[in-house]
Design an enzyme around this catalytic site. Structure first.
Site, mmCIF file in Angstrom:
data_model
loop_
_atom_site.group_PDB
_atom_site.id
_atom_site.type_symbol
_atom_site.label_atom_id
_atom_site.label_comp_id
_atom_site.label_asym_id
_atom_site.label_seq_id
_atom_site.Cartn_x
_atom_site.Cartn_y
_atom_site.Cartn_z
ATOM 1 N N HIS A 172 0.863 -1.192 0.000
ATOM 2 C CA HIS A 172 0.000 0.000 0.000
ATOM 3 C C HIS A 172 0.898 1.240 0.000
ATOM 4 O O HIS A 172 1.408 1.654 1.030
ATOM 5 C CB HIS A 172 -0.901 -0.019 1.226
ATOM 6 C CG HIS A 172 -2.078 0.905 1.121
ATOM 7 N ND1 HIS A 172 -2.141 1.940 0.223
ATOM 8 C CD2 HIS A 172 -3.254 0.935 1.803
ATOM 9 C CE1 HIS A 172 -3.304 2.573 0.358
ATOM 10 N NE2 HIS A 172 -3.994 1.982 1.308
ATOM 11 N N HIS A 194 -2.751 6.790 -0.764
ATOM 12 C CA HIS A 194 -3.750 7.339 0.172
ATOM 13 C C HIS A 194 -3.191 7.968 1.440
ATOM 14 O O HIS A 194 -3.845 7.973 2.482
ATOM 15 C CB HIS A 194 -4.779 6.245 0.538
ATOM 16 C CG HIS A 194 -5.473 5.700 -0.665
ATOM 17 N ND1 HIS A 194 -6.184 4.536 -0.677
ATOM 18 C CD2 HIS A 194 -5.541 6.169 -1.933
ATOM 19 C CE1 HIS A 194 -6.659 4.292 -1.878
ATOM 20 N NE2 HIS A 194 -6.266 5.277 -2.670
ATOM 21 N N TYR A 214 -0.784 6.978 3.369
ATOM 22 C CA TYR A 214 -0.260 6.092 4.402
ATOM 23 C C TYR A 214 1.272 6.088 4.345
ATOM 24 O O TYR A 214 1.872 6.829 3.571
ATOM 25 C CB TYR A 214 -0.911 4.703 4.296
ATOM 26 C CG TYR A 214 -2.410 4.789 4.553
ATOM 27 C CD1 TYR A 214 -2.878 5.267 5.780
ATOM 28 C CD2 TYR A 214 -3.354 4.473 3.583
ATOM 29 C CE1 TYR A 214 -4.243 5.398 6.035
ATOM 30 C CE2 TYR A 214 -4.725 4.601 3.833
ATOM 31 C CZ TYR A 214 -5.154 5.065 5.054
ATOM 32 O OH TYR A 214 -6.497 5.211 5.301
#
Ligand code: FMN
Length: 369
Positions: free
Chosen positions: A188, A191, A193
């Site tokens: 990931h 977004h 993060y």
């Protein structure tokens, strides 16, 4: 045959690898369902992911699975930082496989955006939004730099030693994902993060070798990729999801993503999914397929990779058009698949697949697509 339902084989450092029965991917979606707060996936995850495997997806990707307890977005997140979680994922993976789909896991660390209340209607109704209070069990967060960009409790800036430990955490999680039987790991990197926090100058104001220049801001991501690639079997594809653009002046832009995608590819990442934003106020475009141009830009940078587009791709002909135009190699479907777990089966029928080509559970054959 439609392009959307043409099988595809992903490349790996060992050559041709994972085969997908079609190019529909279930986008990673947090379920905020771990009410025991122990990161262990359970019946809900089996039901949610299993239904979508039975509904025809080529690749089913789990929600953001935290690589450490501290890296959870909320205390209701699933994780993969211990053996109990690993063993709980294994039967879910088996079931996904039994339905003819491949199983991917999104490995995640929320960094400065960790320790927030679960995004559930009841929590919002109770005013429980943003950082979890200390009395509700909120925990200390860490990120590349102290920042108030997110309107959350500021994280502590990570020491270089903490960065090294964190890189090992990603690798350990990848090893566990292999033990659980997953076919693909998606990092990931989107977004807002942790990985994205290092990439973006909006959240990375470090002055050491992990901040400042493009070279330094991408170092953490490069080292994570290197460590994960070493821990994850060579015959399995490694994927990454980027926020292709912060859509904020002075932020991480699509030119940076395209450049970094080529570097990631050289390090062994062979699948890319292109989302956007997550840092600061949203100034970007919206509407059907609004992130497709980001996937196309990355596709140009890494022509041999499997590049998927995501974001408001809601119907079959729209998804097919993305592929026909060569804008991406596949599509990730999020909310439309929450509404309809059989999204791929319905799309295949709509695009003219014969009865026996519709990817669907045999038990349901009498529904007659
Ligand atoms: C309920 C929900 C949970 C989500 N959780 C994640 C997540 O865990 N990881 C992630 O990368 N994106 C997450 N997203 C974003 C989706 O993967 C997807 O990119 C986004 O919904 C846009 O695609 P769509 O228009 O097809 O829904 C989430 C979205 C929703 C609706």
């Amino acid at each position: 045959m439609s392009k959307l339902f043409a099988p595809v084989q992903l490349t790996t450092p060992q050559g041709p690898g994972l085969k997908l029965r079609n190019r529909t991917v279930l986008a990673p979606m947090c379920q905020y369902s771990v009410t025991n707060r122990d990161g262990v996936p359970h019946a809900w995850h089996l039901s949610h992911l299993g239904a979508r495997a039975a509904g025809g997806f080529g690749l089913v990707i789990t929600e953001a699975a935290a690589i450490t307890a501290q890296g959870r977005i909320s205390d209701h997140d699933a994780g993969i930082w211990n053996d109990t979680q690993t063993h709980a994922w294994a039967p879910i993976v088996d079931f996904i496989h039994s339905q003819g789909a491949a199983a991917g896991i999104q490995l995640a660390h929320a960094g400065a955006k960790a320790s927030t209340y679960a995004w559930l209607p009841q929590a919002a109704a109770d005013g429980k939004v943003g950082s979890i209070s200390a009395q509700d069990g909120g925990w200390e967060t860490t990120g590349p730099s102290e920042t108030d960009v997110f309107g959350l409790v500021s994280p502590a800036a990570m020491s270089v030693e903490q960065i090294k430990v964190s890189i090992q955490d990603w690798a350990d999680a990848a090893r566990r994902a292999d033990e659980a039987g997953f076919d693909l790991v998606q990092l990931h990197g989107a977004h807002g993060y942790l990985i994205h926090q290092f990439l973006s100058p909006l959240t990375n104001t470090r002055t050491d070798e992990y901040g400042g220049s493009y070279e330094n801001r991408t170092r953490y991501a490069r080292e994570v990729i290197g460590a994960v690639r070493a821990a994850w079997p060579d015959h399995k594809p490694l994927a990454i999801r980027f926020s292709g653009d912060d859509w904020v002046e002075g932020g991480w832009r699509i030119e940076d993503t395209a450049r970094f995608a080529a570097e990631a590819y050289a390090l062994g990442v062979t699948a890319f999914d292109l989302s956007s934003a997550g840092i600061g106020k949203y100034y970007g475009p919206t509407g059907p397929g609004f992130q497709v141009p980001l996937a196309t830009a990355v596709k140009h940078a890494v022509p041999d990779a499997f590049v998927t587009a995501v974001g408001m791709i809601n119907d079959a002909s729209q998804a097919e058009q993305v592929l026909v135009m060569g804008a991406a190699d596949g599509v990730s479907i999020g909310r439309a698949a929450l509404k309809n777990p059989n999204w791929p089966a319905a799309a295949a029928a709509e695009l003219g697949a014969a009865q026996d080509e519709v990817p669907f559970a045999a038990q349901y054959w009498r529904a007659h697509w």
